[in-house]
Design an enzyme around this catalytic site. Sequence first.
Site, short mmCIF file in Angstrom:
data_model
loop_
_atom_site.label_atom_id
_atom_site.label_comp_id
_atom_site.label_asym_id
_atom_site.label_seq_id
_atom_site.Cartn_x
_atom_site.Cartn_y
_atom_site.Cartn_z
N HIS A 151 8.16 -4.77 10.61
CA HIS A 151 7.65 -3.91 9.55
C HIS A 151 8.52 -4.03 8.29
O HIS A 151 9.13 -3.06 7.82
CB HIS A 151 7.57 -2.46 10.01
CG HIS A 151 6.59 -1.65 9.20
ND1 HIS A 151 5.99 -0.51 9.67
CD2 HIS A 151 6.10 -1.82 7.94
CE1 HIS A 151 5.18 -0.01 8.74
NE2 HIS A 151 5.23 -0.80 7.68
N ILE A 152 8.53 -5.23 7.71
CA ILE A 152 9.35 -5.49 6.53
C ILE A 152 8.49 -5.86 5.32
O ILE A 152 8.97 -6.49 4.37
CB ILE A 152 10.39 -6.61 6.80
CG1 ILE A 152 9.71 -7.89 7.32
CG2 ILE A 152 11.44 -6.12 7.78
CD1 ILE A 152 10.65 -9.09 7.40
N GLY A 153 7.22 -5.43 5.34
CA GLY A 153 6.29 -5.80 4.28
C GLY A 153 6.77 -5.50 2.87
O GLY A 153 6.61 -6.31 1.96
N ASP A 159 3.07 -7.59 11.18
CA ASP A 159 4.24 -6.94 10.59
C ASP A 159 4.35 -5.50 11.07
O ASP A 159 5.35 -4.84 10.81
CB ASP A 159 4.17 -6.97 9.06
CG ASP A 159 5.44 -6.42 8.41
OD1 ASP A 159 6.54 -6.77 8.88
OD2 ASP A 159 5.34 -5.65 7.44
N ILE A 207 -1.00 -6.17 8.48
CA ILE A 207 0.11 -5.67 7.65
C ILE A 207 -0.14 -4.18 7.31
O ILE A 207 0.49 -3.65 6.40
CB ILE A 207 0.28 -6.51 6.36
CG1 ILE A 207 -1.05 -6.78 5.66
CG2 ILE A 207 0.94 -7.83 6.68
CD1 ILE A 207 -1.58 -5.70 4.82
N GLY A 255 -8.40 -2.69 -0.45
CA GLY A 255 -7.86 -1.97 -1.59
C GLY A 255 -6.88 -2.85 -2.36
O GLY A 255 -7.02 -4.08 -2.38
N ARG A 288 -15.60 1.09 3.22
CA ARG A 288 -16.64 2.13 3.15
C ARG A 288 -17.46 1.98 1.87
O ARG A 288 -18.67 2.15 1.89
CB ARG A 288 -15.99 3.52 3.19
CG ARG A 288 -15.52 3.93 4.59
CD ARG A 288 -14.84 5.29 4.57
NE ARG A 288 -13.63 5.26 3.74
CZ ARG A 288 -12.87 6.32 3.50
NH1 ARG A 288 -13.21 7.50 4.01
NH2 ARG A 288 -11.78 6.22 2.76
N ARG A 328 -1.22 -0.84 9.81
CA ARG A 328 -0.58 0.06 10.77
C ARG A 328 -0.85 -0.45 12.18
O ARG A 328 -1.97 -0.89 12.50
CB ARG A 328 -1.12 1.49 10.63
CG ARG A 328 -0.57 2.25 9.42
CD ARG A 328 0.91 2.56 9.57
NE ARG A 328 1.45 3.35 8.49
CZ ARG A 328 2.10 2.87 7.44
NH1 ARG A 328 2.24 1.56 7.31
NH2 ARG A 328 2.60 3.68 6.52
#
Length: 325
Positions: A291-293, A267, A241, A159, A182, A243
């Site tokens: 988790h600092i994306g 991340d 990056i 995406g 998909r 989940r």
Amino acid sequence: MSAKPFKVLITHPEVPQSGIDILKENCELIQVQSLPPSRAEILEKIKGVDGVFWGGHSPLNAEILDAAGPQLKSISTMSAGIDYVDVEELKRRKIPLGHTPTVLNTAVADLAVGLLIAAGRRFHEGRKKIDSNNWENYHLNWLLGQDVRDSVVGFFGFGGIGQAIAKRLSGFDIDQVLYTTRRRIDRETEKELNAKKVEFDELLAKSDFVVIASPLTPATKGIFNTTAFNKMKRNAVLVNIARGPIVNQDDLYEALKSNRIFAAGLDVVDPEPLPPNNKLLTLDNLVILPHIGSATTRTRSDMATIAAHNVLRGLVGERMLSPAY
């Protein structure tokens, strides 16, 4: 002075001022002060509000909606992912939900490229060599890593964030982009990014770098497991990056420990926070971030601005700037 027509709860004390300034013009604001935000304080302060600016990642579910009351008419998160939201419950109650997806694409894409290079070029392992005073640069093949140039980069999920990463990597003279989604993306974007849609197994077999950029769903949970790692190249680098639960971390540990794949950059992990004694942290060939994306000053401010506009539009019955559904 007339009373402001709407009452809005802001569930986090550190929401950027840009969002607060937008809301306070037309709304009476109530803000949670505890840090980390206390569930009990949220449940107490949410009573009777018309809108909610959901500033954290704690569960947004029936318990919260019941505490607010039937007058609640607008909610926005300040995040792209909404896997902590009971979306079906909000839909059932006909409460519009906003989120902030596209605004963080740039920051997350920049970080993904950083992780890809850091893992492929052994940054973490190199730093550990410095810390242990173990320089072995008399070897001609010391700390050799993987080239981005002429590589095949595979995207699981393609995406806005995936495409932003691919766009940046084109400047590194990569050979090709493969992607598994998909639905096929538009032909013009495929041509621009030299991208080709392939099945998952082909993506794994042909990619030098594999980037996970998909939502967490029942279909994607744990899909990166031993079976998947055994189909990857031995020189492959995995980057996540998206989940944490998309990757089976026990299987990833074994794949990295046994050098079944070359390295990984994460991340996101499961759980978050990751316990400091987690075995992943013992690996030389894993670069891991907390988790600092989207954690840049500009991005956080932009996220707050969009979330605030979402809440305001929902309050007056207009379509949100960035609706979740």
